[in-house]
Design an enzyme around this catalytic site. Sequence first.
Site, PDB file in Angstrom:
ATOM      1  N   ARG A 182      25.589 -51.484  15.653  1.00  0.00           N
ATOM      2  CA  ARG A 182      26.995 -51.319  16.049  1.00  0.00           C
ATOM      3  C   ARG A 182      27.022 -51.183  17.561  1.00  0.00           C
ATOM      4  O   ARG A 182      26.360 -50.304  18.128  1.00  0.00           O
ATOM      5  CB  ARG A 182      27.563 -50.063  15.388  1.00  0.00           C
ATOM      6  CG  ARG A 182      29.020 -49.753  15.752  1.00  0.00           C
ATOM      7  CD  ARG A 182      29.966 -50.776  15.155  1.00  0.00           C
ATOM      8  NE  ARG A 182      31.323 -50.267  15.014  1.00  0.00           N
ATOM      9  CZ  ARG A 182      32.211 -50.208  16.015  1.00  0.00           C
ATOM     10  NH1 ARG A 182      31.869 -50.593  17.236  1.00  0.00           N
ATOM     11  NH2 ARG A 182      33.434 -49.768  15.780  1.00  0.00           N
ATOM     12  N   GLU A 234      38.578 -55.811  12.773  1.00  0.00           N
ATOM     13  CA  GLU A 234      37.721 -56.084  11.629  1.00  0.00           C
ATOM     14  C   GLU A 234      37.811 -57.563  11.259  1.00  0.00           C
ATOM     15  O   GLU A 234      38.821 -58.222  11.526  1.00  0.00           O
ATOM     16  CB  GLU A 234      38.142 -55.227  10.439  1.00  0.00           C
ATOM     17  CG  GLU A 234      37.962 -53.743  10.672  1.00  0.00           C
ATOM     18  CD  GLU A 234      36.514 -53.361  10.922  1.00  0.00           C
ATOM     19  OE1 GLU A 234      35.650 -53.695  10.095  1.00  0.00           O
ATOM     20  OE2 GLU A 234      36.243 -52.728  11.948  1.00  0.00           O
ATOM     21  N   ARG A 240      23.846 -47.083  10.795  1.00  0.00           N
ATOM     22  CA  ARG A 240      23.659 -48.194  11.723  1.00  0.00           C
ATOM     23  C   ARG A 240      23.169 -47.684  13.072  1.00  0.00           C
ATOM     24  O   ARG A 240      23.522 -46.584  13.493  1.00  0.00           O
ATOM     25  CB  ARG A 240      24.970 -48.961  11.917  1.00  0.00           C
ATOM     26  CG  ARG A 240      25.525 -49.580  10.660  1.00  0.00           C
ATOM     27  CD  ARG A 240      26.885 -50.201  10.895  1.00  0.00           C
ATOM     28  NE  ARG A 240      27.862 -49.216  11.351  1.00  0.00           N
ATOM     29  CZ  ARG A 240      29.156 -49.473  11.527  1.00  0.00           C
ATOM     30  NH1 ARG A 240      29.613 -50.685  11.292  1.00  0.00           N
ATOM     31  NH2 ARG A 240      29.985 -48.525  11.938  1.00  0.00           N
TER      32      ARG A 240
END
Length: 214
Positions: free
Chosen positions: A40, A48, A92
């Site tokens: 990320r 998104e 992440r």
Amino acid sequence: MRKSLTICLLLCALPAAADISGRARVIDGDTLQIGQTRIRLHGIDAPEASQTCLDTGGVAAACGLAATRAMQVLIGTDTVHCTPRDIDRYGRTVARCDVGGRDLGRDMVASGLAIAYRQYSMDYVPAEQAAQAKGLGVWAVQMQNPADFRAAKADQPAAPDGCAIKGNISGSGSIYHMPGQEHYGATRINTAKGERWFCSESEARAAGWRASRR
């Protein structure tokens, strides 16, 4: 004092997370995968992949898809170098990534295809302000904050296929909200109150709903 010194020595001796380099697969405008590592990008938030915005004519525009494709173009087939900063709640790796010395996060924000994620970093605020002043990317359309979009998507059951218009009933009457409008993400559908999904604006108007102004 001695205990604090011991803790400090132990923590300071821990190695920093190693940089990650390689060919990257683009997940969306702020997320990559290199090998088995999901990354990320630090300090930015892009629409998104499934998110839409409203253009100046009030028509839904695929701004999430545009951000994803922009990241693909920025990377091309080049090697991506990422310096880890943190691990997020989804496991992440949060990292600053570059290609050929170009900061991918800065490039995305400067092109108006991501916003500065102020909750975690102010690094890209100047780039965002410049893009906004020029009306680039998402600053030329009406976009729901990506964080609000994610929250709304998590709380709201999925819309029926092809029927994403929300018919809401409130003190202001029966109002329908189009994807990308300011209040779309916050609007909840409660079928017990007579609220419903619509597949087109003409269907909503025929049922007695009027368009939301925002």
